[in-house]
Motif scaffolding. Structure first.
Motif, PDB file in Angstrom:
ATOM      1  N   SER A 116       0.853  -1.184   0.000  1.00  0.00           N
ATOM      2  CA  SER A 116       0.000   0.000   0.000  1.00  0.00           C
ATOM      3  C   SER A 116       0.892   1.238   0.000  1.00  0.00           C
ATOM      4  CB  SER A 116      -0.928   0.020   1.224  1.00  0.00           C
ATOM      5  OG  SER A 116      -0.177   0.027   2.415  1.00  0.00           O
ATOM      6  N   GLY A 117       0.298   2.379  -0.367  1.00  0.00           N
ATOM      7  CA  GLY A 117       1.019   3.641  -0.271  1.00  0.00           C
ATOM      8  C   GLY A 117       1.457   4.245  -1.579  1.00  0.00           C
ATOM      9  N   GLY A 118       1.228   3.549  -2.691  1.00  0.00           N
ATOM     10  CA  GLY A 118       1.619   4.123  -3.973  1.00  0.00           C
ATOM     11  C   GLY A 118       0.697   5.264  -4.371  1.00  0.00           C
ATOM     12  N   GLY A 119       1.060   5.938  -5.450  1.00  0.00           N
ATOM     13  CA  GLY A 119       0.232   7.041  -5.921  1.00  0.00           C
ATOM     14  C   GLY A 119       1.003   7.984  -6.797  1.00  0.00           C
ATOM     15  N   LEU A 120       0.410   9.143  -7.026  1.00  0.00           N
ATOM     16  CA  LEU A 120       1.015  10.176  -7.861  1.00  0.00           C
ATOM     17  C   LEU A 120       1.684  11.215  -6.969  1.00  0.00           C
ATOM     18  CD1 LEU A 120       1.361  11.648 -10.607  1.00  0.00           C
ATOM     19  CD2 LEU A 120      -0.876  12.694 -10.191  1.00  0.00           C
ATOM     20  N   LEU A 170       7.071   9.683  -0.709  1.00  0.00           N
ATOM     21  CA  LEU A 170       6.012   8.690  -0.505  1.00  0.00           C
ATOM     22  C   LEU A 170       6.540   7.624   0.442  1.00  0.00           C
ATOM     23  CD1 LEU A 170       4.397   7.787  -3.975  1.00  0.00           C
ATOM     24  CD2 LEU A 170       3.261   8.846  -2.014  1.00  0.00           C
ATOM     25  N   ARG A 171       5.619   6.976   1.149  1.00  0.00           N
ATOM     26  CA  ARG A 171       5.996   5.863   2.007  1.00  0.00           C
ATOM     27  C   ARG A 171       5.173   4.645   1.611  1.00  0.00           C
ATOM     28  NH1 ARG A 171       4.827   4.343   8.225  1.00  0.00           N
ATOM     29  NH2 ARG A 171       6.886   3.555   8.799  1.00  0.00           N
ATOM     30  N   LEU A 172       5.869   3.581   1.232  1.00  0.00           N
ATOM     31  CA  LEU A 172       5.208   2.331   0.895  1.00  0.00           C
ATOM     32  C   LEU A 172       5.249   1.397   2.101  1.00  0.00           C
ATOM     33  CD1 LEU A 172       6.696   1.599  -2.651  1.00  0.00           C
ATOM     34  CD2 LEU A 172       4.720   3.010  -2.031  1.00  0.00           C
ATOM     35  N   SER A 173       4.199   0.600   2.223  1.00  0.00           N
ATOM     36  CA  SER A 173       4.132  -0.415   3.265  1.00  0.00           C
ATOM     37  C   SER A 173       3.779  -1.746   2.631  1.00  0.00           C
ATOM     38  CB  SER A 173       3.058  -0.066   4.305  1.00  0.00           C
ATOM     39  OG  SER A 173       3.314   1.163   4.930  1.00  0.00           O
ATOM     40  N   CYS A 174       4.229  -2.822   3.249  1.00  0.00           N
ATOM     41  CA  CYS A 174       3.877  -4.155   2.777  1.00  0.00           C
ATOM     42  C   CYS A 174       3.733  -5.052   3.994  1.00  0.00           C
ATOM     43  CB  CYS A 174       4.932  -4.697   1.832  1.00  0.00           C
ATOM     44  SG  CYS A 174       4.654  -6.417   1.378  1.00  0.00           S
ATOM     45  N   ALA A 175       2.555  -5.606   4.154  1.00  0.00           N
ATOM     46  CA  ALA A 175       2.278  -6.481   5.282  1.00  0.00           C
ATOM     47  C   ALA A 175       2.104  -7.909   4.797  1.00  0.00           C
ATOM     48  CB  ALA A 175       1.025  -6.017   6.015  1.00  0.00           C
ATOM     49  N   ALA A 176       2.835  -8.817   5.416  1.00  0.00           N
ATOM     50  CA  ALA A 176       2.688 -10.239   5.114  1.00  0.00           C
ATOM     51  C   ALA A 176       1.745 -10.844   6.146  1.00  0.00           C
ATOM     52  CB  ALA A 176       4.042 -10.935   5.156  1.00  0.00           C
ATOM     53  N   SER A 177       0.917 -11.775   5.686  1.00  0.00           N
ATOM     54  CA  SER A 177      -0.045 -12.406   6.595  1.00  0.00           C
ATOM     55  C   SER A 177      -0.262 -13.860   6.198  1.00  0.00           C
ATOM     56  CB  SER A 177      -1.381 -11.650   6.563  1.00  0.00           C
ATOM     57  OG  SER A 177      -1.946 -11.694   5.265  1.00  0.00           O
ATOM     58  N   ASP A 182       9.149  -3.923  10.627  1.00  0.00           N
ATOM     59  CA  ASP A 182       8.626  -4.163  11.967  1.00  0.00           C
ATOM     60  C   ASP A 182       8.375  -5.663  12.046  1.00  0.00           C
ATOM     61  OD1 ASP A 182       7.040  -4.541  14.234  1.00  0.00           O
ATOM     62  OD2 ASP A 182       6.135  -2.553  14.052  1.00  0.00           O
ATOM     63  N   ASN A 183       9.252  -6.387  12.698  1.00  0.00           N
ATOM     64  CA  ASN A 183       9.139  -7.846  12.733  1.00  0.00           C
ATOM     65  C   ASN A 183       7.870  -8.305  13.462  1.00  0.00           C
ATOM     66  OD1 ASN A 183      11.535  -8.244  11.303  1.00  0.00           O
ATOM     67  ND2 ASN A 183      12.770  -8.198  13.185  1.00  0.00           N
ATOM     68  N   ALA A 184       7.450  -7.553  14.444  1.00  0.00           N
ATOM     69  CA  ALA A 184       6.246  -7.932  15.184  1.00  0.00           C
ATOM     70  C   ALA A 184       4.995  -7.840  14.311  1.00  0.00           C
ATOM     71  CB  ALA A 184       6.080  -7.048  16.417  1.00  0.00           C
ATOM     72  N   LYS A 185       5.044  -6.963  13.314  1.00  0.00           N
ATOM     73  CA  LYS A 185       3.891  -6.771  12.418  1.00  0.00           C
ATOM     74  C   LYS A 185       4.092  -7.432  11.067  1.00  0.00           C
ATOM     75  CE  LYS A 185       2.517  -2.343  14.461  1.00  0.00           C
ATOM     76  NZ  LYS A 185       2.279  -0.895  14.203  1.00  0.00           N
ATOM     77  N   ASN A 186       5.213  -8.115  10.881  1.00  0.00           N
ATOM     78  CA  ASN A 186       5.521  -8.748   9.582  1.00  0.00           C
ATOM     79  C   ASN A 186       5.393  -7.737   8.437  1.00  0.00           C
ATOM     80  OD1 ASN A 186       5.999 -11.296  10.709  1.00  0.00           O
ATOM     81  ND2 ASN A 186       3.830 -11.842  10.604  1.00  0.00           N
ATOM     82  N   THR A 187       5.894  -6.554   8.668  1.00  0.00           N
ATOM     83  CA  THR A 187       5.712  -5.453   7.723  1.00  0.00           C
ATOM     84  C   THR A 187       7.051  -4.825   7.364  1.00  0.00           C
ATOM     85  OG1 THR A 187       3.496  -4.984   8.580  1.00  0.00           O
ATOM     86  CG2 THR A 187       4.583  -3.227   7.366  1.00  0.00           C
ATOM     87  N   VAL A 188       7.173  -4.483   6.083  1.00  0.00           N
ATOM     88  CA  VAL A 188       8.352  -3.779   5.595  1.00  0.00           C
ATOM     89  C   VAL A 188       7.900  -2.447   4.998  1.00  0.00           C
ATOM     90  CG1 VAL A 188       8.293  -4.924   3.327  1.00  0.00           C
ATOM     91  CG2 VAL A 188      10.444  -3.969   4.184  1.00  0.00           C
ATOM     92  N   TYR A 189       8.722  -1.439   5.160  1.00  0.00           N
ATOM     93  CA  TYR A 189       8.400  -0.089   4.688  1.00  0.00           C
ATOM     94  C   TYR A 189       9.478   0.398   3.722  1.00  0.00           C
ATOM     95  CZ  TYR A 189       5.639  -0.354   8.971  1.00  0.00           C
ATOM     96  OH  TYR A 189       4.776  -0.755   9.970  1.00  0.00           O
ATOM     97  N   GLY A 192      12.167  -7.264   1.079  1.00  0.00           N
ATOM     98  CA  GLY A 192      12.730  -6.295   0.148  1.00  0.00           C
ATOM     99  C   GLY A 192      11.696  -5.656  -0.743  1.00  0.00           C
ATOM    100  N   TRP A 193      12.161  -4.658  -1.476  1.00  0.00           N
ATOM    101  CA  TRP A 193      11.353  -3.962  -2.469  1.00  0.00           C
ATOM    102  C   TRP A 193      12.039  -4.043  -3.822  1.00  0.00           C
ATOM    103  CZ3 TRP A 193       6.546  -2.146  -1.579  1.00  0.00           C
ATOM    104  CH2 TRP A 193       6.159  -1.964  -0.252  1.00  0.00           C
ATOM    105  N   TYR A 194      11.254  -4.337  -4.827  1.00  0.00           N
ATOM    106  CA  TYR A 194      11.703  -4.369  -6.210  1.00  0.00           C
ATOM    107  C   TYR A 194      10.790  -3.445  -7.007  1.00  0.00           C
ATOM    108  CZ  TYR A 194      14.402  -8.547  -5.034  1.00  0.00           C
ATOM    109  OH  TYR A 194      15.302  -9.422  -4.485  1.00  0.00           O
ATOM    110  N   ARG A 195      11.230  -3.100  -8.194  1.00  0.00           N
ATOM    111  CA  ARG A 195      10.383  -2.275  -9.049  1.00  0.00           C
ATOM    112  C   ARG A 195      10.586  -2.644 -10.506  1.00  0.00           C
ATOM    113  NH1 ARG A 195      13.263   3.697  -8.314  1.00  0.00           N
ATOM    114  NH2 ARG A 195      15.185   3.240  -9.501  1.00  0.00           N
TER     115      ARG A 195
END
Length: 124
Positions: free
Chosen positions: A7-11, A18-25, A72-79, A35-38
């Protein structure tokens, strides 16, 4: 079943942030690297930044000093904090996670999990 959602993409205008977030569940025992790729139109899929569970980071030369990866390892999230954005940063950004899944009974294995991507457009 494990999934990763960005989440967090845009114009954004050139020079902006911008700040991107990615949550694994899902069925996650632990997550090793994230990681982040593009991928920009007409260009190859490329690594932007990666971070180990312990916090060691690696950046593509093109973003070093402008982008910051954290987790954030507790949230399984990368920014991914992106500053001083330029037109050449326009791309679909994908997150990636090396997820250990399974149970003590059935055994554990590592899966490479990818998000579906979020579009970042840098334009005035």
């Amino acid at each position: 079943q494990v999934q990763a959602v960005e989440s967090g993409g845009g114009l954004v205008q050139p020079g902006g942030s911008l700040r991107l977030s990615c949550a694994a569940s899902g069925s996650i025992f632990t997550i090793r690297g994230m990681g982040w790729y593009r991928q920009a139109p007409g260009k190859k899929h490329e690594l932007v930044a990666e971070i180990s569970r312990g916090g060691d980071t690696n950046y593509a030369d093109s973003v070093r000093g402008r982008f910051t990866i954290s987790r954030d390892n507790a949230k399984n999230t990368v920014y991914l904090e992106m500053n001083k954005l330029a037109a050449e940063d326009t791309a679909v950004y994908y997150c990636n996670a090396e997820v250990m899944t399974g149970t003590a009974f059935a055994g554990y294995k590592y899966l490479e999990v990818w998000g579906k991507g979020t579009l970042v457009t840098v334009s005035s």
